[in-house]
Scaffold this motif. Structure first.
Motif, PDB file in Angstrom:
ATOM      1  N   ASP A   1       0.943  -1.198  -0.011  1.00 29.64           N
ATOM      2  CA  ASP A   1       0.169  -0.065  -0.060  1.00 29.64           C
ATOM      3  C   ASP A   1       0.608   1.240  -0.056  1.00 29.64           C
ATOM      4  OD1 ASP A   1      -2.887   1.251   0.636  1.00 29.64           O
ATOM      5  OD2 ASP A   1      -1.459   2.040   2.255  1.00 29.64           O
ATOM      6  N   SER A   2       1.934   1.317   0.577  1.00 27.58           N
ATOM      7  CA  SER A   2       2.676   2.399   0.864  1.00 27.58           C
ATOM      8  C   SER A   2       3.407   2.958  -0.605  1.00 27.58           C
ATOM      9  CB  SER A   2       4.070   2.233   1.738  1.00 27.58           C
ATOM     10  OG  SER A   2       4.875   0.941   1.311  1.00 27.58           O
ATOM     11  N   ALA A   3       3.518   1.905  -1.486  1.00 28.19           N
ATOM     12  CA  ALA A   3       4.124   2.251  -2.872  1.00 28.19           C
ATOM     13  C   ALA A   3       3.029   3.200  -3.921  1.00 28.19           C
ATOM     14  CB  ALA A   3       4.438   0.997  -3.548  1.00 28.19           C
ATOM     15  N   ARG A   4       1.766   3.144  -3.293  1.00 22.34           N
ATOM     16  CA  ARG A   4       0.728   3.857  -4.174  1.00 22.34           C
ATOM     17  C   ARG A   4       0.572   5.106  -3.409  1.00 22.34           C
ATOM     18  NH1 ARG A   4      -1.654  -1.429  -5.296  1.00 22.34           N
ATOM     19  NH2 ARG A   4      -1.552  -1.535  -7.528  1.00 22.34           N
ATOM     20  N   ASP A   5       0.778   6.387  -4.074  1.00 25.99           N
ATOM     21  CA  ASP A   5       0.126   7.813  -3.460  1.00 25.99           C
ATOM     22  C   ASP A   5      -1.295   7.681  -3.743  1.00 25.99           C
ATOM     23  OD1 ASP A   5       2.766   8.529  -2.403  1.00 25.99           O
ATOM     24  OD2 ASP A   5       3.181   9.139  -4.344  1.00 25.99           O
ATOM     25  N   SER A   6      -1.839   7.240  -4.899  1.00 29.75           N
ATOM     26  CA  SER A   6      -3.192   7.469  -5.239  1.00 29.75           C
ATOM     27  C   SER A   6      -3.499   5.945  -5.866  1.00 29.75           C
ATOM     28  CB  SER A   6      -3.252   8.756  -6.306  1.00 29.75           C
ATOM     29  OG  SER A   6      -4.695   8.459  -6.852  1.00 29.75           O
ATOM     30  N   TYR A   7      -4.764   5.757  -5.494  1.00 33.53           N
ATOM     31  CA  TYR A   7      -5.455   4.642  -5.992  1.00 33.53           C
ATOM     32  C   TYR A   7      -6.413   4.931  -7.388  1.00 33.53           C
ATOM     33  CZ  TYR A   7      -3.627   1.181  -2.623  1.00 33.53           C
ATOM     34  OH  TYR A   7      -2.870   0.220  -2.022  1.00 33.53           O
ATOM     35  N   ASP A   8      -6.506   6.128  -7.875  1.00 35.83           N
ATOM     36  CA  ASP A   8      -7.313   6.351  -8.838  1.00 35.83           C
ATOM     37  C   ASP A   8      -7.238   5.584  -9.921  1.00 35.83           C
ATOM     38  OD1 ASP A   8      -8.200   8.294  -7.231  1.00 35.83           O
ATOM     39  OD2 ASP A   8      -8.118   9.903  -8.539  1.00 35.83           O
ATOM     40  N   GLU A   9      -5.869   5.220 -10.647  1.00 39.19           N
ATOM     41  CA  GLU A   9      -5.589   4.566 -11.644  1.00 39.19           C
ATOM     42  C   GLU A   9      -6.322   3.092 -11.362  1.00 39.19           C
ATOM     43  OE1 GLU A   9      -4.527   5.185 -14.630  1.00 39.19           O
ATOM     44  OE2 GLU A   9      -4.278   7.446 -14.004  1.00 39.19           O
ATOM     45  N   LEU A  10      -5.874   2.495 -10.190  1.00 38.84           N
ATOM     46  CA  LEU A  10      -6.437   1.146 -10.121  1.00 38.84           C
ATOM     47  C   LEU A  10      -7.999   1.118  -9.935  1.00 38.84           C
ATOM     48  CD1 LEU A  10      -5.784  -1.802  -9.205  1.00 38.84           C
ATOM     49  CD2 LEU A  10      -5.871  -1.024  -6.817  1.00 38.84           C
ATOM     50  N   TYR A  11      -8.540   2.098  -9.412  1.00 42.89           N
ATOM     51  CA  TYR A  11     -10.069   2.251  -9.414  1.00 42.89           C
ATOM     52  C   TYR A  11     -10.465   2.082 -10.902  1.00 42.89           C
ATOM     53  CZ  TYR A  11     -14.793   4.451  -9.693  1.00 42.89           C
ATOM     54  OH  TYR A  11     -16.029   4.703  -9.707  1.00 42.89           O
ATOM     55  N   HIS A  12     -10.140   3.260 -11.885  1.00 47.63           N
ATOM     56  CA  HIS A  12     -10.440   3.030 -13.089  1.00 47.63           C
ATOM     57  C   HIS A  12     -10.165   1.581 -13.965  1.00 47.63           C
ATOM     58  CE1 HIS A  12     -11.443   7.080 -12.959  1.00 47.63           C
ATOM     59  NE2 HIS A  12      -9.969   7.614 -12.738  1.00 47.63           N
ATOM     60  N   ALA A  13      -9.039   0.922 -13.474  1.00 44.76           N
ATOM     61  CA  ALA A  13      -9.137  -0.268 -14.187  1.00 44.76           C
ATOM     62  C   ALA A  13     -10.037  -1.305 -13.561  1.00 44.76           C
ATOM     63  CB  ALA A  13      -7.520  -0.914 -13.761  1.00 44.76           C
ATOM     64  N   MET A  14     -10.488  -1.337 -12.264  1.00 43.60           N
ATOM     65  CA  MET A  14     -11.519  -2.025 -11.798  1.00 43.60           C
ATOM     66  C   MET A  14     -12.936  -1.677 -12.321  1.00 43.60           C
ATOM     67  SD  MET A  14     -10.668  -2.384  -7.465  1.00 43.60           S
ATOM     68  CE  MET A  14      -9.360  -3.284  -6.969  1.00 43.60           C
ATOM     69  N   ASP A  15     -13.180  -0.516 -12.453  1.00 45.25           N
ATOM     70  CA  ASP A  15     -14.236  -0.266 -13.254  1.00 45.25           C
ATOM     71  C   ASP A  15     -14.368  -0.593 -14.753  1.00 45.25           C
ATOM     72  OD1 ASP A  15     -16.800   1.328 -13.526  1.00 45.25           O
ATOM     73  OD2 ASP A  15     -15.587   3.007 -14.716  1.00 45.25           O
ATOM     74  N   MET A  16     -13.531  -0.578 -15.332  1.00 45.56           N
ATOM     75  CA  MET A  16     -13.231  -1.174 -16.605  1.00 45.56           C
ATOM     76  C   MET A  16     -13.395  -2.778 -16.591  1.00 45.56           C
ATOM     77  SD  MET A  16     -10.296  -0.972 -19.503  1.00 45.56           S
ATOM     78  CE  MET A  16      -9.817   0.656 -19.007  1.00 45.56           C
ATOM     79  N   TYR A  17     -12.847  -3.500 -15.540  1.00 45.00           N
ATOM     80  CA  TYR A  17     -12.883  -4.957 -15.351  1.00 45.00           C
ATOM     81  C   TYR A  17     -14.510  -5.373 -14.965  1.00 45.00           C
ATOM     82  CZ  TYR A  17     -11.933  -9.519 -13.737  1.00 45.00           C
ATOM     83  OH  TYR A  17     -11.946 -10.927 -13.606  1.00 45.00           O
ATOM     84  N   LEU A  18     -15.039  -4.700 -14.206  1.00 42.71           N
ATOM     85  CA  LEU A  18     -16.365  -4.881 -13.888  1.00 42.71           C
ATOM     86  C   LEU A  18     -17.345  -4.579 -15.004  1.00 42.71           C
ATOM     87  CD1 LEU A  18     -16.338  -3.637 -10.242  1.00 42.71           C
ATOM     88  CD2 LEU A  18     -16.102  -5.889 -10.820  1.00 42.71           C
ATOM     89  N   GLU A  19     -17.069  -3.699 -15.667  1.00 34.96           N
ATOM     90  CA  GLU A  19     -17.897  -3.567 -16.854  1.00 34.96           C
ATOM     91  C   GLU A  19     -18.018  -4.775 -18.034  1.00 34.96           C
ATOM     92  OE1 GLU A  19     -18.481  -0.181 -20.434  1.00 34.96           O
ATOM     93  OE2 GLU A  19     -17.166   0.317 -18.866  1.00 34.96           O
TER      94      GLU A  19
END
Length: 498
Positions: A323-341
């Motif tokens: 978790d400490s390696a990511r300053d923001s999880y926005d990119e991962l969230y957008h990837a999850m959004d695409m995956y769930l779609e």
């Protein structure tokens, strides 16, 4: 041997017959002197002492003799002849590298499906008759005839003599390309590639050498079509993984092996990550870790639309980075959004597991609002995102300096009022919470301009948060009393959020 016996122990020794005479004398045990004349074995060993004065071409002839006598090669692989020949050849290489320390003049290149070698052979004859050339790679082409066993022995001797590792690596890649361009069978290709991997691994792990990442991925591309041993494959994965911060997205987009439905080889990337984290451990530099985290987020976004990608693989990639390696999880969230779609058939439980890879505290306000209104995500994630934003707002207000006009009045800076309650409206199903400032318009000092802008942008979010939380409490109370199925609640919650 017959000439020696019938010529009273006299024979002309040279590079073309010395090895055969030495092997024959050893096999026939011709050790003892006869009538004061040294026997054959003694004479061959004496001739070997003058090997350092041989010309380069004579050394190559002797080396070819070592390789051609396959019936005695194993028995005499550590013989005086082979050791002295190897040492002398490596000594000439070392002198050449000392005389011309810049190795950038030699390279290998592949184009149009073939192999092009930049080391020309126009001065081959002069090279063979001199001790060294001005080019550090002048000897590459002369040693291509060696089999993998002798090349491994030669490289180990180079490492022992502390020959420059970059030069050794270029020779290994030159040798591999040159041999692969000739007519050899698959088993011989496997032996050559395994030897190349073993030598690079030894240089990196036992001699603290840094192998160029481009070289390692070049070896990987070749190995994909060959069934090399598991140990060699693990060594290659470990070398690539330990230098993963040097990779690009194109490097990681390796096609899946035959028979695997995934578009890209996700399992291979997970192995790279494991090797990177295992070797780096807690001492890995934060900049390297953040670079790898950014690279993996790009990779996840690239593979998310793959309809064959299982949720377990997607989650494994998302949670592999600390978790400490990511300053923001926005990119991962957008990837999850695409995956769930793409994977709309997933159950609610599977969606919840996937969302475990998110850290809601590191989502931007825009991402949190988008998530709360995103019907593709489970209702639990929407609630967590809103609660996270409420916690952020409270922390911001509490951390505001006491000198700020926002906190310096007699009345609290923000008030929450139930509009329907003020109007006497008894319909609690349409409760509306309004956030307003009792101190009038914002008038923050210059030191709090950034905080002011953030708080202004959060006003309407807090209003929505309070309203949704009350609706949630009412809905959950109804579920408890009437035992409404959870799926019905899950379907109604996104409508409330929207």
């Amino acid at each position: 041997m017959l000439k020696f016996c019938y010529n009273n122990g006299s024979i002309d020794m040279n590079s073309s017959n010395l090895l055969q005479a030495h092997c024959a004398a050893g096999y026939m045990e011709m050790k003892d002197s006869v009538l004061g004349v040294p026997n054959l074995l003694e004479q061959t060993e004496k001739s070997l002492e003058e090997i350092s004065y041989w010309r380069w071409s004579e050394l190559l002839v002797a080396l070819k003799q070592c390789q051609n006598l396959s019936t005695v090669l194993d028995y005499y692989s550590n013989s005086m002849m082979l050791e002295k020949c190897m040492d002398t050849i490596v000594g000439r290489m070392f002198l050449a590298s000392e005389a011309s320390p810049c190795p950038s003049t030699c390279s290998t290149d592949s184009s149009s499906g073939g192999v092009r070698f930049s080391c020309d052979s126009k001065s081959t004859e002069s090279i063979k008759t001199s001790s060294f050339s001005s080019r550090p790679c002048w000897w590459f082409e002369d040693l291509v005839f060696l089999n993998p066993v002798l090349v491994e022995m030669l490289v180990r001797s180079m490492i022992t003599r502390k020959l420059e590792h970059g030069l050794i690596s270029r020779f290994l890649m030159y040798y591999q390309k040159a041999r692969f361009s000739s007519t050899i069978d698959v088993s011989e290709k496997i032996k050559i590639l395994e030897m190349v991997i073993d030598m690079h691994y030894d240089m990196e792990y036992y001699h603290n050498s840094s192998i160029p990442f481009k070289t390692l991925f070049g070896i990987l591309r070749i190995s994909l079509s060959l069934n090399i041993s598991k140990s060699c494959r693990h060594k290659l994965e470990a070398m690539i993984g330990s230098n993963l911060d040097q990779a690009t997205l194109d490097n990681l987009l390796v096609p899946s092996p035959y028979g695997i439905s995934y578009l890209y080889d996700v399992k291979l990337v997970l192995k790279f990550l494991k090797a990177f984290l295992r070797r780096g451990g807690s001492v890995v530099a934060p900049t390297r870790m953040k670079k790898v985290a950014s690279l993996i987020d790009l990779y996840i976004a690239e593979i998310a639309p793959d309809p064959s990608l299982r949720p377990s693989k997607f989650l494994a990639l998302a949670t592999a980075i600390p978790d400490s390696a990511r300053d923001s999880y926005d990119e991962l969230y957008h990837a999850m959004d695409m995956y769930l779609e793409v994977h709309g058939q997933l159950s609610e439980e599977e969606k919840v597991k996937i969302c475990c890879g998110l850290n809601y505290d590191k989502l931007s306000p825009q991402a949190c609002i988008h998530l709360s209104q995103n019907t593709k995500f489970p209702s639990k994630s929407a609630v967590q995102a809103l609660i996270s934003q409420q916690s952020k707002l409270k922390n911001l207000i509490q951390s505001t300096p006491a000198t700020s006009p926002l906190l310096n009045g007699s009345s609290p800076p923000f008030c929450f009022t139930n509009v329907n309650a003020q109007k006497g409206n008894k319909d609690k199903s349409n409760d509306q919470v309004v956030l307003y400032s009792s101190t009038g318009d914002f008038d923050a000092s210059s030191d709090n301009e950034r905080l002011k802008a953030h708080l202004q942008g959060m006003q309407w979010r807090v209003m929505e948060l309070e309203k949704i939380c009350k609706k949630m409490q009412t809905q959950m109370a109804k579920i408890t009393k009437s035992k409404v199925p959870p799926n019905s609640y899950a379907r109604s919650l996104p409508k409330l959020c929207s």
